[in-house]
Enzyme design. Structure first.
Site, PDB file in Angstrom:
ATOM      1  N   TRP B 318       0.832  -1.208   0.000  1.00 27.88           N
ATOM      2  CA  TRP B 318       0.000   0.000   0.000  1.00 27.88           C
ATOM      3  C   TRP B 318       0.862   1.252   0.000  1.00 27.88           C
ATOM      4  O   TRP B 318       0.518   2.262  -0.587  1.00 27.88           O
ATOM      5  CB  TRP B 318      -0.915  -0.022   1.227  1.00 27.88           C
ATOM      6  CG  TRP B 318      -1.795   1.187   1.355  1.00 27.88           C
ATOM      7  CD1 TRP B 318      -3.046   1.338   0.850  1.00 27.88           C
ATOM      8  CD2 TRP B 318      -1.490   2.414   2.037  1.00 27.88           C
ATOM      9  NE1 TRP B 318      -3.548   2.581   1.178  1.00 27.88           N
ATOM     10  CE2 TRP B 318      -2.619   3.264   1.902  1.00 27.88           C
ATOM     11  CE3 TRP B 318      -0.391   2.885   2.744  1.00 27.88           C
ATOM     12  CZ2 TRP B 318      -2.663   4.544   2.446  1.00 27.88           C
ATOM     13  CZ3 TRP B 318      -0.435   4.167   3.281  1.00 27.88           C
ATOM     14  CH2 TRP B 318      -1.564   4.981   3.126  1.00 27.88           C
ATOM     15  N   HIS B 319       2.008   1.175   0.687  1.00 28.41           N
ATOM     16  CA  HIS B 319       2.860   2.351   0.782  1.00 28.41           C
ATOM     17  C   HIS B 319       3.522   2.698  -0.535  1.00 28.41           C
ATOM     18  O   HIS B 319       3.895   3.843  -0.741  1.00 28.41           O
ATOM     19  CB  HIS B 319       3.939   2.139   1.844  1.00 28.41           C
ATOM     20  CG  HIS B 319       3.449   2.379   3.226  1.00 28.41           C
ATOM     21  ND1 HIS B 319       2.718   1.456   3.926  1.00 28.41           N
ATOM     22  CD2 HIS B 319       3.559   3.462   4.030  1.00 28.41           C
ATOM     23  CE1 HIS B 319       2.418   1.962   5.111  1.00 28.41           C
ATOM     24  NE2 HIS B 319       2.908   3.172   5.204  1.00 28.41           N
ATOM     25  N   GLY B 320       3.741   1.731  -1.389  1.00 33.69           N
ATOM     26  CA  GLY B 320       4.397   2.049  -2.655  1.00 33.69           C
ATOM     27  C   GLY B 320       4.320   0.880  -3.606  1.00 33.69           C
ATOM     28  O   GLY B 320       4.327  -0.271  -3.197  1.00 33.69           O
TER      29      GLY B 320
END
Lengths: 628, 473
Positions: B318-320
């Site tokens: 989700w972060h990247g």
């Protein structure tokens, strides 16, 4: 598993299991349990205040609840019509939860403990009062204690006074913040917005055109915000103020790193071979794409003499960047951007660009010089790489600490040049004079005096006598703050030490013919007035031609330069009949033809060590437009 | 639009508060709030606004269908989650998939796809809404504009806490009046957040780029690797927690109380504690809507391990949209498992001081994994951390950069601990007992806010737009 969740009747069991998960949170912040947690929390809080006797807490809790009470009452009226049916149950539960709280009675009034006699009297009037609001005999001590614990509860005026004070100060606080913000808004509207930044040497963002595409993909809005910030009226002063503040963030000599780099090891100059000549880019070489090959062969076929037409120049200026990018230089430097420095070291009121030796770049440069010399057998090709202030002004020890000593780089570079090349190594002469004002403090260029010492060395190699410096008239301007000042975000140390530009006006003539970027040819002063580096030959333009009226022996020189050559060029005027000056970034890339057409005998290649990149070296070679 | 720009502070916010204050009743105020939120979002592109409205409309329709046809609600839930995740996947992860496939096939398949603003956040918000409706924790929303406001409210749409619908709805219809005490509280919180972002985080970012740049990291000295990693950790915390502060402050101004998203994560005693303090709204989302539905810990050990790894891989992803983020997530997943096992075996966690030091090393190293998407560079930097990349211990430019920012670095380290809050609370406790004390307290607050505002404005003048780190989500 999901079904198991649904069947859970008891909140606390689920909660317990979730806490046992120990996966991420012991504290349950999920909104699912918001209400339950809130009620529990408040019950706990009420207990605590009773036990720990914190006056302010109970006071604050009661104050907040009263406000919310008012809020509920008001909002309840307006929200009722809009509330969907299905949420009414949630609201009822909410109301019920409220009732459960001890601070409020079901009538919504703050709890007042009434004497049973008083309560009976009121009841006899028909007004209903729950038992809870009567003083209970069983707890004679606690209830009164609750009231007497907080003097504010016993003195309602005090509580109101505290609230009033808070309200007054909040208004004052909001007013102060609003005033500051509205000042910024007003300045942005009322004051004039600049369109060009002299310090940053660029045009500032302009108000974007409204287009459907721009609105749909957001580019119009981001350009709008960029415009707003970029052209904000007192921006320069604010940046300077910010720099003064940041100056206090630490200690030590200032260093500004915009583009971190490391140095290669400088090879031993005694053990190197001459650099091989390069392949000519217009021939089918693996580096250039087919498009650029076709374009270049087409242009060389046209074979314009000297000054190109306006159309072609405009095209080339626009396409120059694509050409250079298609030439596929590995180090990725962009030729057409203004010269930028990577790391600036500030000491003693002066800035220095730290030079990091890049072996591949220097090797390519040497190869380029050798190639040019090989292809111009009838000319004298002089290679004059110029050092920057890092190498000349800083001690070798400091140079070694920051990256590596620069002098060895020059020795290595010249060792790689072939015998066809006339080597003009200006390093030692500048070093000998480094106690004089040979480099600027706030800019990455050398002064005219520094350029003069380079000119001395050049004359020495060529075998002519340099014009004595005393024979020139000078033009002095003060208050010059150059590139280091801009790149260091207005360093206060540099601001306190502005530079003085002393320009030496050529004796024979001070007028030249300048070909500008749009192709027009104008008369322009060689040394003009002003307080920026552009006093020297008007800055960097495609071509300048100077005809010495006092000398007509046909001697001619072409100086292919970067911006360091600007300060150097005026000294050539009195030593030659004709002087041609071409900036390698903007000139018409048919220099070989130009040299032949104009019978130019001397070719000087000047490049500053800072901008000796593989891409720049390749660009210089391409500018000659040699055919195989 | 970003909160830390002159445009937002000088144009958008005053206009919004003015219109909001002029609106007579709560319903009108909510309409103003919605309109301004839509305008705010439109600044990222009207097409993306239409996408967000469209997805919210889908969630709205499915929510009502779930309510009307409870027997088919599972289908609707799956449909809704699939649509939202598909939208997120297409915009955010297409190049991730194409890049991976391309790398294996030896070609470059990547396309040029822009990422809609806040899609990672509002898609999760809507998924949580659908899930809550499915589980009958909340009834379906009948007013589309309320759900829309939930999805695109300007405080939390860009990077804000991933709020839940129930709390939001309640405050939408019952909240504090728009009076100066509430505005003052919100403004103060906003000022603190703005100062953290503009004065601390942005400058720290410059230091990190000078000391440990993303490209060319292979030639960083050992000290540069460590200093860069520590500074990057500070930058990430200051940047992201500043945003949450600003979002919470802006919400407070108009009477909303959004959940706290950060609780001084860098004083955590162990990794589990760290994740209870870092991006709290995200980890609770994953716990409530992924981990629990997968079975949580009430399964066999093998399945538990799988559940934990899935959740952490998703958290990282989700972060990247890059493999190093997945690696980063799994790194934390493994550590959490190890800590749980340790606790079961040994009976208690590491003692406090040792635990703190262990956690600091863990998250600093974790952020190194987070920073470098290129695995070659990552390998070089990791080797550099342990002295194995052939570079010296320290170079003068790096030493000078750290020296030049000595006081600043110390201040940032202190800012990541609760020391300032504790001091403030102590002062407040002493002062709030008397009238003159309270006057002094308010004067102090006003002076501090004014100073911070002025400093922030000076600092913002020099930026021509620096987006938040998490804006790529």
């Amino acid at each position: 598993m999901m079904d198991e969740n649904e069947k859970q009747p008891d909140f606390s069991e689920n909660e317990k299991e979730l806490i046992d998960e120990d996966y991420t949170a012991d504290i349950d912040l999920s909104g699912y349990f918001l209400e339950k947690a809130r009620i529990q929390e408040e019950e706990k809080k009420a207990e605590e205040t009773r036990k720990k006797e914190k006056e302010e807490k109970s006071k604050a809790v009661q104050e907040d609840r009263e406000e919310k009470k008012e809020e509920m009452a008001e909002a309840g009226e307006t929200g009722k019509k809009a509330k969907p049916e299905s949420f009414e149950q949630a609201d009822q539960a909410f109301e019920k939860a409220k009732e459960g709280r001890k601070a409020f009675s079901s009538t919504g009034m703050p709890k007042i403990q009434l004497d049973s006699s008083v309560a009976a009297e009121i009841r006899s009037l028909g007004i209903q009062i729950p038992k809870a609001e009567e003083k209970q005999e069983e707890e004679p001590v606690e209830e009164p204690e609750q009231q007497t614990i907080s003097p504010s509860a016993a003195v309602p005026d005090h509580r109101a006074a505290v609230k009033a004070q808070r309200r007054r100060w909040s208004r004052f606080y909001v007013a102060v913040c609003a005033a500051i913000v509205l000042c910024v808004t007003a300045m942005g509207i009322v004051l004039h917005r600049p369109s060009h930044s002299e310090v940053e040497k660029r045009d500032l963002a302009s108000f974007p055109k409204i287009s459907l595409a721009g609105v749909m993909d957001g580019s119009f809005f981001s350009d709008l915000m960029t415009w707003y910030a970029d052209t904000y009226p007192v921006r320069e002063q604010m940046i300077s103020a910010e720099a003064s503040i940041q100056d206090h963030y630490g200690i030590g000599q200032r260093i500004v790193i915009k583009d971190a780099a490391t140095a290669d090891a400088v090879p031993d100059a005694d053990k190197v071979d001459v650099a091989p000549t390069l392949e000519i880019p217009s021939a089918a070489s693996s580096d250039s794409s087919e498009e650029s090959t076709a374009a270049e062969t087409a242009e060389t076929a046209e074979s314009s003499a000297g000054v190109s037409t306006a159309e072609e120049t405009a095209e080339k200026d626009g396409s120059a960047s694509t050409e250079s990018s298609e030439e596929n230089a590995p180090d990725g430097a962009i030729t057409d951007e203004p010269e930028a420095v990577g790391t600036i070291y500030i000491a003693g009121g002066s800035g220095f660009s730290v030079y990091f030796f890049n072996k591949e770049a220097v090797d390519t440069y040497a190869s380029m010089v050798n190639t040019v010399a090989a292809h111009l057998p009838d000319c004298d090709v002089y290679a004059m790489p110029t050092p920057n202030n890092f190498g000349i002004m800083l001690s070798e020890d400091i140079q070694r600490e920051l990256s590596q000593p620069e002098q060895g780089v020059f020795t290595y570079m010249f060792a790689k040049m072939s015998d066809d090349v006339k080597k003009v190594n200006v390093y030692q002469n500048l070093l000998d004079h480094n106690s004089e004002y040979v480099y600027f403090r706030t800019d990455h260029h050398w002064t005219a005096l520094g350029a003069y010492y380079a000119y001395e060395t050049f004359c020495d190699i060529k075998g002519i006598t340099p014009t004595p410096i005393d024979s020139y008239r000078t033009q002095v301007s003060e208050g010059f703050l150059g590139s280091y000042y801009a790149y260091s975000n207005h360093s206060p140390e540099l601001a306190a030490n502005p530079d003085t530009i002393t320009a030496y006006i050529p004796i024979a003539t001070n007028t030249m013919k300048m070909t500008q970027a749009d192709g027009s040819v104008v008369d322009y002063p060689i040394i003009q007035g002003g307080d920026t580096y552009s006093v020297f030959i008007g800055g960097d333009e495609p071509l300048e031609v100077i005809d010495n009226p006092d000398l007509n022996d046909g001697s001619s020189v072409i100086l292919i330069k970067d911006s360091y050559g600007d300060a150097f060029a005026p000294f050539l005027v009195d030593s030659y009949d004709k002087v041609y000056i071409a900036d390698f970034r903007y000139c018409d890339p048919h220099l070989a033809q130009f040299i032949t057409d104009n019978n130019i005998h001397d070719v000087i290649l000047e490049n500053n060590v800072e901008f000796l990149t593989t891409q720049n070296a390749t660009k210089v070679l391409a500018d000659f437009g040699f055919t195989q | 639009m970003s909160f830390s720009t002159l445009f937002f502070l000088a144009i958008f916010l005053p206009l919004f508060l003015l219109c909001y204050g002029l609106a007579p009743r709560l319903a009108a105020k909510n309409r103003v709030f919605l309109v301004f939120s839509l305008i705010f979002y439109a600044f990222s592109g009207v097409s993306y606004l239409l996408l967000a409205v469209g997805l919210t409309l889908l969630a709205y329709v499915l929510g009502r269908l779930m309510e009307q046809h409870p027997e088919k609600k599972k289908t609707f839930l799956i449909l809704g989650c699939a649509a939202l995740l598909a939208a997120l996947g297409i915009f955010k992860y297409t190049n991730f998939v194409l890049g991976t496939v391309g790398a294996l096939a030896g070609k470059d398949l990547t396309l040029s796809i822009a990422l809609p603003l806040g899609i990672s956040f509002y898609s999760f918000k809507l998924i949580s809404y659908l899930s809550d409706v499915y589980h009958e924790r909340i009834p379906a929303e009948h007013r589309f504009q309320d759900l829309l406001l939930f999805a695109v409210n300007f405080q939390t749409v860009t990077q804000g806490p991933i709020i839940r619908y129930e709390g939001f709805y309640q405050e939408l219809h019952h909240r504090m009046k728009f009076r100066s005490p509430q505005i003052a509280d919100g403004t103060f919180r906003f000022c603190v957040g703005l100062a953290k972002k503009v004065l601390l985080a942005d400058h720290m970012g410059e230091i990190v780029d000078a000391v440990l740049p993303v490209s060319g990291a292979g030639s960083a000295s050992v000290a540069a690797c460590w200093a860069g990693a520590v500074c990057y950790s500070l930058q990430l915390y200051l940047d992201f927690s500043a945003y949450s502060d600003m979002a919470i402050g802006l919400g407070q101004m108009i009477g909303f109380h959004f959940m706290e998203n950060f609780n001084y994560p860098y004083i955590a005693r162990n990794v589990r504690d760290f994740w209870r303090r870092w991006h709290i709204s995200l980890s609770s989302f994953f716990r409530d809507y992924v981990y629990i539905p997968l079975g949580g810990s009430r399964v066999s050990f093998g399945r538990l391990f799988l559940n934990v790894m899935i959740v952490w891989a998703l958290t990282g992803l989700w972060h990247g949209a890059s493999w190093n983020f997945v690696l980063w997530g799994l790194y934390y997943g493994i550590l959490v498992m190890i800590e749980n096992l340790w606790k079961k075996k040994v009976g208690h966690d590491l003692p406090s001081v040792l635990g703190h030091i262990y956690t600091i090393f863990v998250f600093v190293f974790g952020w190194v994994l987070f920073r470098f998407s290129d695995f070659t560079a990552l390998r070089l930097v990791i080797r550099g951390l342990f002295g194995g990349n052939g570079q010296p211990l320290i170079t003068t430019p790096v030493a000078l950069t750290l020296e030049n920012n000595l006081f600043f670095l110390i201040f940032c380290v202190l800012a990541s601990t609760p020391i300032f809050r504790a001091a403030a609370q102590k002062i407040q406790g002493k002062l709030s007992l008397t009238v003159s004390g309270r006057r002094g307290q308010y004067l102090l607050m006003t002076a501090l806010s004014a100073l911070l505002l002025v400093l922030c404005i000076l600092a913002m003048a020099g930026q021509t737009y620096t987006p938040f780190l998490y804006n790529q989500f």
